[in-house]
Motif scaffolding. Sequence first.
Motif, PDB file in Angstrom:
ATOM      1  N   ALA A  22      12.464  -5.593  -6.564  1.00  0.00           N
ATOM      2  CA  ALA A  22      12.374  -4.764  -5.360  1.00  0.00           C
ATOM      3  C   ALA A  22      11.094  -3.939  -5.364  1.00  0.00           C
ATOM      4  O   ALA A  22      10.416  -3.812  -4.337  1.00  0.00           O
ATOM      5  CB  ALA A  22      13.594  -3.849  -5.273  1.00  0.00           C
ATOM      6  N   THR A  23      10.757  -3.392  -6.518  1.00  0.00           N
ATOM      7  CA  THR A  23       9.529  -2.598  -6.625  1.00  0.00           C
ATOM      8  C   THR A  23       8.306  -3.450  -6.325  1.00  0.00           C
ATOM      9  O   THR A  23       7.435  -3.065  -5.536  1.00  0.00           O
ATOM     10  CB  THR A  23       9.412  -1.996  -8.032  1.00  0.00           C
ATOM     11  N   LEU A  61      20.849   3.895 -19.660  1.00  0.00           N
ATOM     12  CA  LEU A  61      21.076   4.785 -18.516  1.00  0.00           C
ATOM     13  C   LEU A  61      19.767   5.356 -17.995  1.00  0.00           C
ATOM     14  O   LEU A  61      19.518   5.395 -16.782  1.00  0.00           O
ATOM     15  CB  LEU A  61      22.013   5.931 -18.927  1.00  0.00           C
ATOM     16  N   ARG A  62      18.930   5.786 -18.912  1.00  0.00           N
ATOM     17  CA  ARG A  62      17.637   6.357 -18.517  1.00  0.00           C
ATOM     18  C   ARG A  62      16.752   5.288 -17.891  1.00  0.00           C
ATOM     19  O   ARG A  62      16.062   5.529 -16.898  1.00  0.00           O
ATOM     20  CB  ARG A  62      16.961   6.962 -19.751  1.00  0.00           C
ATOM     21  N   GLU A  63      16.777   4.065 -18.469  1.00  0.00           N
ATOM     22  CA  GLU A  63      15.959   2.990 -17.942  1.00  0.00           C
ATOM     23  C   GLU A  63      16.433   2.577 -16.543  1.00  0.00           C
ATOM     24  O   GLU A  63      15.624   2.296 -15.652  1.00  0.00           O
ATOM     25  CB  GLU A  63      16.008   1.795 -18.887  1.00  0.00           C
ATOM     26  N   GLN A  70      11.922   4.081  -9.158  1.00  0.00           N
ATOM     27  CA  GLN A  70      10.675   3.358  -8.911  1.00  0.00           C
ATOM     28  C   GLN A  70      10.788   2.462  -7.688  1.00  0.00           C
ATOM     29  O   GLN A  70       9.886   2.422  -6.844  1.00  0.00           O
ATOM     30  CB  GLN A  70      10.351   2.532 -10.153  1.00  0.00           C
ATOM     31  N   ALA A  71      11.911   1.748  -7.569  1.00  0.00           N
ATOM     32  CA  ALA A  71      12.113   0.854  -6.428  1.00  0.00           C
ATOM     33  C   ALA A  71      12.199   1.629  -5.121  1.00  0.00           C
ATOM     34  O   ALA A  71      11.595   1.242  -4.106  1.00  0.00           O
ATOM     35  CB  ALA A  71      13.369   0.018  -6.638  1.00  0.00           C
ATOM     36  N   ALA A  76      11.899   0.469  -1.169  1.00  0.00           N
ATOM     37  CA  ALA A  76      13.077  -0.399  -1.100  1.00  0.00           C
ATOM     38  C   ALA A  76      14.328   0.424  -0.815  1.00  0.00           C
ATOM     39  O   ALA A  76      14.445   1.573  -1.233  1.00  0.00           O
ATOM     40  CB  ALA A  76      13.247  -1.164  -2.409  1.00  0.00           C
ATOM     41  N   SER A  77      15.274  -0.183  -0.115  1.00  0.00           N
ATOM     42  CA  SER A  77      16.576   0.433   0.122  1.00  0.00           C
ATOM     43  C   SER A  77      17.561  -0.137  -0.887  1.00  0.00           C
ATOM     44  O   SER A  77      17.739  -1.359  -0.963  1.00  0.00           O
ATOM     45  CB  SER A  77      17.052   0.130   1.547  1.00  0.00           C
TER      46      SER A  77
END
Length: 410
Positions: A22-23, A61-63, A70-71, A76-77
């Motif tokens: 998406a990013t 979780l952090r990733e 970022q996306a 991006a939606s």
Amino acid sequence: MNAEKRTDALIVGAGPAGLSAATAAARCGMSVTVLDEYPREGGRLLGQLHEESKGNWWNGLREAHRLSEQAQHAGASVRTGVSVTGLEREESGDWTVWTSAGLYRAGALLLATGAAESVVPVPGWTLPGVMSIGAAQVMTNVQRVKVGSRGVVIGMSVLAMAIVSELRLAGIELSAIVLPPRHALSERASDPRSVLESLLRFAHLAPRPTLRIGAPLMGSAAIRRLVLSCYPKRGMQIWNTPLQLRRAALEIVGTEKVEGVTLADIRVDGSVIPGTERFVPADFVCLAGGLYPLAELAALAGCPFRYVPQLGGHVPLHDERMRTPLSRLYVAGNITGVESAKVAIAQGTVAGLCMAAEANPAPDAAELEAPLEEAMAEVRKARQEALIQFQPGIAECREEMYRARVGQQA
């Protein structure tokens, strides 16, 4: 009734592959919508928490949060809690996708649906307190729920060993890790010889130096047979839990819930030694199998498949640019074969760039050729440097897949 929604690119799956795709696509100017049936984005990243070889920690979780942010920052939606119920390609080449949130039409469709767990059935596995080891991982690392006070893990795999370390980090006591019973459905999972071979592939991650040093010495089948014949019945300690290659679970015992497991010693070929049965108290049991690609939507679309055991089973036919033989249908992540999250992230970037390149006029598409080549090189690098190799020969199997894809355009 919800109105029809139009988007340049629709991505099914908000895991590492879907979010990174998406990013990449949104940064190239495409309108992008990501759908996932789970209430949170991240996919299998959500349960991951482990120490890597250089001492740094991988926090799933952090990733997941980073990839989602970022996306969305790229435009991006991302919609969670939305299930895809059907899809088909129109004569125009666009894709129509039916969901629980209404109808979507997209010029490009990426399936990044990930993988699901397979488990070997054990008598008593329907009792409350029996769960897949992946469920225990999510309950522990995501929901912060203690799955029990003392458990038994039935099944040994790369996935199981990684999650066992996470459960022990959370202070959960495990009485033993044993093999499933031998029957028609257990196949190699109940064979000590096959299991030992698979465990040796990630012995470099073993917490004990003796295991890390000794594993390379077991290259021949004869030495492995000798090791198994001398393997202690009580097992070897891994993260303060006995890894019992020469014991199998015969039955999960309980009336209204799990109360324990009946174990028995087994021979090198996996057959039970009569008279060695014993009862081990436990209030939960984790069934640990492997992962297989979640490819039902690709089948519904009419995508051809190949059966590749090294990749987890049946996978949609695709090339290195993540294109299937069906026009403007792409795949990325574990739907293409079970590998690490870092490989999925890199594949997602390739898929996103490829969707953008094929949606743009020729002059603009040419500008994306260099970034695409770099992204494909990053996939190969991530695969080579992966901390855990789920199966041997993955790179070779992929190359064969890519060759088979040539000339398969629908």
